[in-house]
Write an enzyme that holds these catalytic residues in place. Structure first.
Site, PDB file in Angstrom:
ATOM      1  N   CYS B 156       0.808  -1.222   0.000  1.00 41.85           N
ATOM      2  CA  CYS B 156       0.000   0.000   0.000  1.00 41.85           C
ATOM      3  C   CYS B 156       0.844   1.276   0.000  1.00 41.85           C
ATOM      4  O   CYS B 156       0.308   2.365  -0.229  1.00 41.85           O
ATOM      5  CB  CYS B 156      -0.925   0.021   1.219  1.00 41.85           C
ATOM      6  N   HIS B 296      -3.844   8.298   4.520  1.00 44.16           N
ATOM      7  CA  HIS B 296      -3.904   6.919   4.000  1.00 44.16           C
ATOM      8  C   HIS B 296      -5.340   6.439   4.132  1.00 44.16           C
ATOM      9  O   HIS B 296      -5.895   5.844   3.218  1.00 44.16           O
ATOM     10  CB  HIS B 296      -2.942   6.047   4.783  1.00 44.16           C
ATOM     11  N   GLU B 307      -3.450   6.413  12.528  1.00 42.36           N
ATOM     12  CA  GLU B 307      -3.047   7.532  11.666  1.00 42.36           C
ATOM     13  C   GLU B 307      -3.503   8.859  12.247  1.00 42.36           C
ATOM     14  O   GLU B 307      -2.795   9.866  12.175  1.00 42.36           O
ATOM     15  CB  GLU B 307      -3.607   7.358  10.254  1.00 42.36           C
ATOM     16  N   LYS B 325      -9.439   7.625  -0.464  1.00 40.71           N
ATOM     17  CA  LYS B 325      -9.947   6.247  -0.617  1.00 40.71           C
ATOM     18  C   LYS B 325     -11.462   6.179  -0.397  1.00 40.71           C
ATOM     19  O   LYS B 325     -12.095   5.214  -0.827  1.00 40.71           O
ATOM     20  CB  LYS B 325      -9.244   5.295   0.343  1.00 40.71           C
ATOM     21  N   HIS B 330      -9.389   1.442  -2.359  1.00 42.02           N
ATOM     22  CA  HIS B 330      -7.975   1.255  -2.022  1.00 42.02           C
ATOM     23  C   HIS B 330      -7.290   0.592  -3.210  1.00 42.02           C
ATOM     24  O   HIS B 330      -7.568  -0.572  -3.523  1.00 42.02           O
ATOM     25  CB  HIS B 330      -7.872   0.369  -0.775  1.00 42.02           C
ATOM     26  N   PHE B 388       0.957  -2.821   4.617  1.00 40.79           N
ATOM     27  CA  PHE B 388       1.031  -4.024   5.428  1.00 40.79           C
ATOM     28  C   PHE B 388       2.501  -4.303   5.740  1.00 40.79           C
ATOM     29  O   PHE B 388       3.358  -4.107   4.892  1.00 40.79           O
ATOM     30  CB  PHE B 388       0.484  -5.232   4.653  1.00 40.79           C
TER      31      PHE B 388
END
Lengths: 261, 402
Positions: B156, B296, B307, B325, B330, B388
């Site tokens: 990501c 994100h 976040e 997103k 995503h 991840f």
């Protein structure tokens, strides 16, 4: 002055002599695990990378567990263990064709929930960072030796710019799995498939060898030029001989020239 | 001597929200997520049956991310150079690349021995999956690359890493022009099943357009998108020399690793904050110079509060935050690049796009969320991407010519 401070590698017998045995590399990551439960998340390339990194850190005899250490890694092509592949193939088939209904009803529930994490190519870097306590910047790239040189260059740039004090520059490839063997076959490779990893600890000051110069050139590559080789090659060559010399490497349209002093 | 400024002179994007920059920009401000039932395969029996697919773009390659990338790169180069070849320039490619996921159709047929002989070299090389080097070579030819490509597989964070490393390479003079971005499509049985199996995806099948809910109390996971975005980056001096308009600037880049968990970020956002601070440091800016954050923001219960903690710690609770997103889904390896294009679109439009589907802020996610388009008068924007495995990346993006 940027130097190689430590080297660690893991591979099959005969690899150091350029004649690897056609066997799986013995590799036990458990001595290096922060906690044993992370073992179930680890694919083979994760284990290889962690063992090589741990050996390199031990060889360098420097405490690298900090935000001031980065990891710069090249990973080989997608590896996939035989067991989940077999499960997917067997439990998704109906009359010798893939059947989505059967996949959802039979294969999907049988898939281990953690199998996703064993497929992600950035996981070797996670396992190194997690188990060795390294929290600085990173670069995860693939698939070949040219990208390893790019990772080395990024590490040297970060060291020169003061972004990090130390860098783990490594590569890992697990070619001894069904997808790896399939890829080798379509690339027309007859070489012994190798699962291996090699990591260099790079930092400022005197070490095993100074990195005096690194030049990387490239250009367009014909679509059907030979496939990239394993990314582990260049670092293994350094592990075998880090005396002052110039290492030249050409692969996948990339030409690298690394001068060690 | 100060580092040379790195500017954006071309943009290209292809995703469910729009197949080019103008339509993508319109989609951002219309504020509606176009998620719908998956059509590229039969997902009707999976826990998640919807996604934000690319529509109205013919995909002839079985690996969808390749035509997406070629089109987005083409758009960017056309805007930057009018389709003319770049003579006497060192041209680079820096790309966040999705997984070499394999085809289950091919796997079953291969095991059954029913896979017919390949029709040619290309089909032989793309049986079962498309190797990464093929995608990189195709893209390299398309952009006219004359220096080695950089490829990023940090999941990501890959698209953001690609742009960040391109920025650093240009500052160091390793290329004259770099086409930087990302491409991905995991809208396939194995991709979606993998994410479903770890419980990461929303299962709001009855209301797909309302499912991507970053920072919302009713969020139940992320919504998968697909597509690609590329930016043409070069040093400002060369852009000015040929009279190219400067669309935006890439002013800084920072990265860090959480070393915390394979799937979850540090709950206190420590790693994310470290990446944000590193980006600001590389730009020689302070938190006071940040006028907005492109989060994100995935709509997952672990990412969003972590976040939020990081954003509060670095820039405070009052800086406007957008979550792209919520509109695009995503896009994994392409997410950072698509969202960077979104930031530039906002800068060009003089307003920030809204975060969709944010009805009630989830505990721990208290920030100054942008719920309706609001004026944006210039300054620096942080673009966050967290992958991840705890790989955190952040860009500092500045405005271009008005």
């Amino acid at each position: 002055m940027i130097s190689i401070l430590g080297i660690g590698w893991v591979g099959p017998p005969g690899l150091a002599q350029g004649k690897p045995d056609d066997v799986d590399t013995p590799c036990d990551p458990t001595p290096h695990l922060r906690d044993r439960k992370s073992l179930k998340l680890m694919a083979r390339q994760d284990m290889l990378a962690l063992v090589a990194a741990a050996r390199a850190v031990e060889d360098a005899r420097v405490d690298l567990a900090s935000e001031r250490t980065g990891v710069y890694f090249a990973v080989g092509g997608l590896a996939f263990e035989a067991a989940p592949l077999d499960l997917l193939a067997e439990r998704s088939a109906r009359e010798e064709r893939f059947d989505m209904a059967r996949f959802c009803e039979d294969a999907y529930p049988a898939l281990h929930p953690l199998f996703t994490f064993k497929c992600l190519p950035n996981m070797p870097v996670f396992h190194i960072s997690y188990n060795l306590g390294i929290r600085g910047p990173y670069m995860v790239t693939h698939p070949g030796p040219g990208q390893w040189f790019e990772a080395l260059q990024a590490a040297c740039d970060d060291l020169e710019d003061g972004v990090v004090d130390h860098a783990l520059v490594g590569a890992v490839a697990d070619q001894r799995n069904p997808l790896g063997r399939h890829h080798a076959a379509r690339c027309g490779s007859a070489a012994v498939p190798v699962d291996a990893s090699c990591v260099l600890v790079v930092g400022r000051g005197e070490g095993r060898a100074r990195i005096e110069a690194l030049e990387i050139e490239g250009g367009p590559v014909d679509l059907f030029a030979p496939c990239p080789a394993s990314p582990v090659g260049p670092s293994l060559a350094i592990a075998a001989d880090c005396s002052p010399r110039t290492l030249e490497w050409a692969d996948d349209g990339i030409r690298a020239r690394l001068t060690l002093g | 001597m100060a580092d040379p400024a790195v500017v954006v002179t071309g943009l290209g994007v292809l995703c469910g929200l729009g197949n080019d920059v103008p339509s993508f920009s319109r989609g951002l401000f219309e504020g509606v997520n176009p998620a719908a039932s998956v059509t590229v395969f039969d997902a009707s029996r999976l826990p998640t049956r919807f996604a934000v697919e690319v529509r109205g773009f013919e995909v002839e390659h079985r690996d969808r991310k390749i035509p997406f990338a070629l089109e987005a790169a083409r758009q960017a180069l056309k805007q930057a150079f009018g389709g003319r070849p770049l003579l006497d320039a060192r041209v680079g490619l820096s790309v966040g690349l999705g997984l070499e996921l394999f085809s289950l159709d091919d796997l079953v047929a291969q095991r059954a021995g029913t896979l017919p002989p390949p029709a040619g070299d290309y089909e032989a090389m793309t049986r079962l999956n498309t190797p990464a080097h093929l995608c990189v070579r195709l893209l390299g030819h398309a952009v006219g690359a004359t220096v080695p490509p950089r490829v990023f597989i940090s999941a990501c964070a890959a698209g953001t890493d690609a742009i960040g490393h391109a920025f650093r390479a240009l500052v160091r003079g390793r290329a004259d022009v770099i086409v930087a971005g990302g491409t991905d499509s995991m809208i396939n049985p194995l991709g979606m099943a993998g994410f479903c199996r770890i419980g990461a995806m929303s299962t709001r099948n009855d209301a797909p357009g309302a499912a991507s809910r970053p920072f919302d109390a009713a969020a139940d996971g992320f919504v998968l998108g697909e597509g690609a975005a590329f930016l043409v980056l070069e040093r400002e001096a060369s852009a000015r020399a040929r009279g190219a308009p400067v669309l935006a600037r890439i002013a800084g880049y920072g990265a860090s690793m959480d070393a915390h968990s394979v799937s979850d970020p540090c709950p206190d956002g420590r790693g994310a904050a470290q990446a944000m601070r590193a980006a600001l440091a590389s730009a020689r800016l302070s938190a006071a110079d940040v006028v907005a954050v492109s989060a994100h923001g995935t709509g997952t219960p672990r990412n969003d509060p972590a976040e939020s903690a990081a954003i509060r710690a670095v820039v405070g609770p009052d800086v406007p935050v957008v979550a792209t997103k919520s509109l695009t889904g995503h896009l994994v390896s392409a997410a950072g690049a698509v969202e960077t294009v979104a930031v530039v679109c906002c800068m060009r439009a003089g307003r920030l796009h809204p975060t969709a589907n944010l009805d009630m802020v989830a505990p721990g996610c208290e920030l100054r969320h942008v719920l309706h388009p609001e004026p944006f008068s210039g300054g620096h924007v942080l673009k966050n991407s967290f992958g991840f495995g705890g790989q955190n990346a952040c860009l500092v993006i500045g405005g271009g010519d008005s």
